[in-house]
Write an enzyme that holds these catalytic residues in place. Structure first.
Site, mmCIF file in Angstrom:
data_model
loop_
_atom_site.group_PDB
_atom_site.id
_atom_site.type_symbol
_atom_site.label_atom_id
_atom_site.label_comp_id
_atom_site.label_asym_id
_atom_site.label_seq_id
_atom_site.Cartn_x
_atom_site.Cartn_y
_atom_site.Cartn_z
ATOM 1 N N GLU A 1 22.644 69.289 89.354
ATOM 2 C CA GLU A 1 23.530 69.056 90.486
ATOM 3 C C GLU A 1 24.347 71.218 90.630
ATOM 4 O O GLU A 1 24.794 71.483 90.814
ATOM 5 C CB GLU A 1 24.822 68.545 89.851
ATOM 6 C CG GLU A 1 24.484 67.342 89.404
ATOM 7 C CD GLU A 1 25.451 66.405 89.010
ATOM 8 O OE1 GLU A 1 26.640 65.976 88.990
ATOM 9 O OE2 GLU A 1 25.724 65.720 87.785
ATOM 10 N N SER B 1 26.947 62.861 89.485
ATOM 11 C CA SER B 1 26.737 62.210 90.703
ATOM 12 C C SER B 1 25.788 61.687 91.309
ATOM 13 O O SER B 1 24.824 62.138 92.063
ATOM 14 C CB SER B 1 25.857 64.183 91.069
ATOM 15 O OG SER B 1 26.944 65.044 91.108
ATOM 16 N N TYR C 1 26.495 63.652 99.806
ATOM 17 C CA TYR C 1 26.583 65.007 100.123
ATOM 18 C C TYR C 1 25.624 65.918 101.113
ATOM 19 O O TYR C 1 25.404 66.421 101.650
ATOM 20 C CB TYR C 1 25.792 65.514 98.661
ATOM 21 C CG TYR C 1 26.010 65.725 97.290
ATOM 22 C CD1 TYR C 1 27.569 66.417 97.366
ATOM 23 C CD2 TYR C 1 26.011 65.107 95.989
ATOM 24 C CE1 TYR C 1 27.942 66.582 95.716
ATOM 25 C CE2 TYR C 1 26.102 65.149 95.050
ATOM 26 C CZ TYR C 1 28.100 65.756 94.892
ATOM 27 O OH TYR C 1 28.370 66.046 93.795
ATOM 28 N N ARG D 1 38.069 63.431 87.237
ATOM 29 C CA ARG D 1 38.305 61.994 88.243
ATOM 30 C C ARG D 1 38.035 60.987 87.189
ATOM 31 O O ARG D 1 37.153 61.237 86.789
ATOM 32 C CB ARG D 1 37.220 62.008 89.394
ATOM 33 C CG ARG D 1 37.435 62.036 90.395
ATOM 34 C CD ARG D 1 36.347 62.231 91.374
ATOM 35 N NE ARG D 1 35.518 61.514 91.568
ATOM 36 C CZ ARG D 1 34.689 61.920 91.109
ATOM 37 N NH1 ARG D 1 34.308 63.248 91.684
ATOM 38 N NH2 ARG D 1 33.283 61.028 90.919
ATOM 39 N N ASP E 1 36.255 56.884 88.109
ATOM 40 C CA ASP E 1 35.635 56.142 89.058
ATOM 41 C C ASP E 1 36.010 54.456 89.106
ATOM 42 O O ASP E 1 35.349 53.892 88.083
ATOM 43 C CB ASP E 1 34.295 56.177 89.722
ATOM 44 C CG ASP E 1 34.725 57.926 90.249
ATOM 45 O OD1 ASP E 1 35.931 58.445 90.980
ATOM 46 O OD2 ASP E 1 32.902 58.711 90.093
ATOM 47 N N GLU F 1 33.337 55.171 85.627
ATOM 48 C CA GLU F 1 33.324 56.265 84.627
ATOM 49 C C GLU F 1 34.158 57.588 85.044
ATOM 50 O O GLU F 1 34.845 56.970 86.346
ATOM 51 C CB GLU F 1 31.757 57.258 85.105
ATOM 52 C CG GLU F 1 32.047 58.102 87.113
ATOM 53 C CD GLU F 1 30.136 58.466 87.108
ATOM 54 O OE1 GLU F 1 29.097 57.908 86.504
ATOM 55 O OE2 GLU F 1 30.223 59.603 87.870
ATOM 56 N N ASN G 1 34.760 61.056 85.302
ATOM 57 C CA ASN G 1 34.373 62.682 85.930
ATOM 58 C C ASN G 1 35.420 64.074 85.268
ATOM 59 O O ASN G 1 36.151 64.429 85.638
ATOM 60 C CB ASN G 1 33.760 62.571 87.026
ATOM 61 C CG ASN G 1 32.820 63.402 87.288
ATOM 62 O OD1 ASN G 1 32.828 65.022 86.834
ATOM 63 N ND2 ASN G 1 31.882 63.117 88.260
ATOM 64 N N GLY H 1 33.160 67.753 91.646
ATOM 65 C CA GLY H 1 32.588 68.496 92.456
ATOM 66 C C GLY H 1 34.444 68.707 92.865
ATOM 67 O O GLY H 1 35.221 68.035 93.220
#
Length: 331
Positions: free
Chosen positions: A16, A145, A209, A248, A250, A263, A265, A269
């Site tokens: 990443e 990611s 992305y 973050r 999800d 998950e 994070n 990003g």
């Protein structure tokens, strides 16, 4: 008291790296609006030379292996450097998807059934289907990611996906059909819920992305009660994993409107169009305000340590006889 320099780490050695470089540049430009800031590119799994724990606070945007899994955080802690975001223990837990699921489930948040396995001891497709059903998700246990994400459509595709796995720990999970959601958490408080709708139906690396491949709705069009439930689940996961500052979370929202944890994070990003900034905008924070708030807790930790050092230096100083004047520099 002299303000520290915020040193933004970007780059790193993981898959990443390019995402990290973009996050680092965006955050450094935004932080420079409020604080003395410098951007440092990291090219190895080590601290950069010349890092000064009394002058610098680190704002790491290293994503993936080493940068996000507690490796860099452990080195910073050992060096006594104050840094933004989750500590080494919480970062290590968050990047271990199977362990994080166990901890989050114990806090009362829904998770999908799964099987953790090593590449050297893979279960057969029939074993996985027998335990989890025909629809499953295969993903690395410690990557971000959506790196390595696979959604086989049937047993044949599952066997092919398993055959491609040659190293590492992997997770097979029962696939939960529903709406994909993401929630930013800042200081323990859940912000706006963002809905993610990839055109391909799979929110993989390319969908994340590649411009135009995914639609985002911020805030997600949900009933107030459902939004509140998702936010409560995000805050509970953040707390259960021992996170601090920001993260973050999800989820998949099932057809019964139950949030299912995917998950956590710890270093998401951070371009202006990334999910955490989208969530923050729902709470009234633009990008500059968001990164400023993300940095504030670590700055507070640095200031408290500096104040403690200053107090200790006065306590240890020989002040001489009563009435003796002692010069004090203005703070």
């Amino acid at each position: 008291m002299i303000a520290p320099v915020i040193t933004v780490f970007a780059g790193g050695t993981s898959s990443e790296r390019e995402v990290s470089l973009g996050s680092g540049r965006a955050c450094a430009l935004a932080l420079a609006r409020s604080f003395p800031t410098e951007l440092v590119t990291i090219d190895s799994d080590a601290l950069p030379p010349g890092l000064d724990r009394f002058r610098q606070v680190v704002f790491s945007m290293l994503h993936g292996t080493f940068g996000e899994d507690g490796g860099m955080q452990r080195l910073l802690e050992q060096a006594g450097v104050i840094f933004c975001g989750c500590d080494a223990a919480a970062s290590r837990l968050a990047m271990d998807k199977a362990r994080a699921k166990q901890v989050v489930a114990a806090a009362g948040v829904g998770v999908a059934d799964g099987i953790l396995f090593a590449a050297s001891a893979k279960p057969s497709a029939d074993e996985i289907i027998g335990r989890l059903g025909a629809e499953v998700v295969i993903k690395p246990n410690n990557q971000g990611s959506s790196v390595g994400l696979r959604l086989p459509a049937d047993g044949r595709e599952l066997s092919a996906a398993l055959a491609e796995i040659t190293a590492g720990l992997w997770l097979a999970e029962r696939r939960v059909r529903g709406r994909e959601l993401s929630v930013g958490v800042l200081g323990g408080r859940a912000m706006g819920v963002v809905e993610i709708q990839p055109h391909s139906g799979i929110y993989d690396y390319a969908s994340k992305y590649t411009k135009g491949m995914t639609d985002y709705f911020a805030p997600a069009p949900l009933e107030a009660g459902v939004t509140g439930a998702v936010q409560a689940a995000a805050a509970a996961a953040f707390s259960a994993c021992g996170c601090r500052d920001y993260a973050r979370i999800d989820f998949i929202l099932s057809s019964g409107n139950e949030p299912c944890f995917l998950e956590l994070n710890p270093l998401p990003g951070m371009k202006e169009t990334s999910l955490l900034p989208m969530s923050a905008r729902c709470a009234g924070l633009d990008f500059v305000a968001l990164v400023r708030e993300m940095a504030k807790p670590a700055l507070g930790r640095w200031q408290r340590r500096q104040a403690s050092r200053l107090e200790s230096s006065f306590e240890n100083k020989d002040l001489g006889s009563p009435g003796k004047a002692v010069p004090v520099s203005p703070r």
